[in-house]
Write a protein that holds these residues in place. Structure first.
Motif, short mmCIF file in Angstrom:
data_model
loop_
_atom_site.label_atom_id
_atom_site.label_comp_id
_atom_site.label_asym_id
_atom_site.label_seq_id
_atom_site.Cartn_x
_atom_site.Cartn_y
_atom_site.Cartn_z
N ALA A 25 0.81 -1.22 0.00
CA ALA A 25 0.00 0.00 0.00
C ALA A 25 0.85 1.27 0.00
N LEU A 26 2.05 1.20 0.53
CA LEU A 26 2.89 2.40 0.70
C LEU A 26 3.13 3.18 -0.60
N PRO A 27 3.52 2.54 -1.71
CA PRO A 27 3.74 3.33 -2.95
C PRO A 27 2.48 4.05 -3.42
N THR A 28 1.31 3.40 -3.26
CA THR A 28 0.05 4.02 -3.66
C THR A 28 -0.23 5.25 -2.82
N ILE A 29 -0.04 5.12 -1.51
CA ILE A 29 -0.27 6.24 -0.59
C ILE A 29 0.70 7.38 -0.88
N GLN A 151 0.63 11.82 7.17
CA GLN A 151 0.68 11.13 8.48
C GLN A 151 0.65 9.62 8.27
N LYS A 152 -0.19 9.17 7.32
CA LYS A 152 -0.28 7.72 7.06
C LYS A 152 1.02 7.19 6.48
N VAL A 153 1.62 7.96 5.55
CA VAL A 153 2.91 7.56 4.97
C VAL A 153 3.94 7.41 6.08
N GLN A 160 5.04 1.46 11.58
CA GLN A 160 4.45 0.13 11.43
C GLN A 160 5.35 -0.86 10.68
N ILE A 161 5.86 -0.48 9.51
CA ILE A 161 6.70 -1.42 8.74
C ILE A 161 7.93 -1.83 9.54
N PRO A 162 8.70 -0.87 10.11
CA PRO A 162 9.85 -1.29 10.95
C PRO A 162 9.41 -2.12 12.16
#
Length: 202
Positions: A25-29, A151-153, A160-162
């Motif tokens: 989802a990260l690249p889309t966001i 903020q979400k990025v 979250q990812i780490p």
């Protein structure tokens, strides 16, 4: 944000799913954030342009300031403002479609000659003021969405990812240690059994 997990394969699988979902989802966001940033700038520039045009138009008619005292301000009023919505990067924003004016009839012979011009000037001023307000509101909505997306990025990228990666690493280490301990224990038992077997044959 502390990620809750247990030291087992089920928890490892669940954390793996959560991590993949966020990484996907990260690249889309990020691209949404970039699009919003660009749209905020466009809306801000448009709002500033309408503000300049409005100020310039007001300045054009400063020389008439004394005459406006004679003007009947009931001659023209905004009857309706038609707005539409436009989705920009998933954000609903307003778009000015039309401004409808209501004009009160007046006696052309007894009223000052410039009243007709005065009505047109007020219409132009009102339309520009409304365009400015719409673009200003559009900029606010887009900027709010951009801040939320940023903020979400940051949440995904920095927290979250780490966090999920760390939790997965801990579970894998724990399971490897457990497996090594189990192998060591089996070796010890086997060695003792062999020694016991050798001792019995003596």
């Amino acid at each position: 944000m502390a990620i809750k997990f247990q030291y087992n394969k089920t928890s490892l699988g669940e954390l793996g799913k959560q991590l993949k979902m966020r990484q996907k989802a990260l690249p889309t966001i990020k691209s949404k954030e970039s699009a919003l940033r660009s749209e905020v700038k466009k809306a801000k520039d448009s709002a500033a342009d309408y503000r300049r045009r409005l100020d310039a138009l007001k300045g054009e008619y400063d020389y008439m300031a004394a005459l406006w005292g004679e003007f009947d301000d009931g001659l023209v009023r905004i009857a309706d403002v038609e707005l539409a919505t436009q989705k920009i990067a998933g954000v609903r924003t307003p778009v000015l479609q039309d401004v409808k004016f209501e004009e009160k009839p007046y006696d052309l012979f007894s009223a000052p000659v410039w009243f007709a011009d005065g009505v047109e000037i007020l219409k132009k001023l009102a339309r520009l003021a409304l365009e400015f307000e719409v673009y200003d509101r559009k900029m606010e909505l887009l900027d709010y969405a951009r801040r939320k997306t940023t903020q979400k990025v940051n949440l995904y990228e920095k927290v979250q990812i780490p966090g999920y990666e760390d939790a997965i690493r801990k579970i894998k280490r724990f399971m490897e240690d457990e497996e090594n301990l189990s192998k060591s224990a089996q070796k010890i038992v086997k060695t003792k059994q062999q020694q016991a077997g050798e001792g019995a044959t003596l």
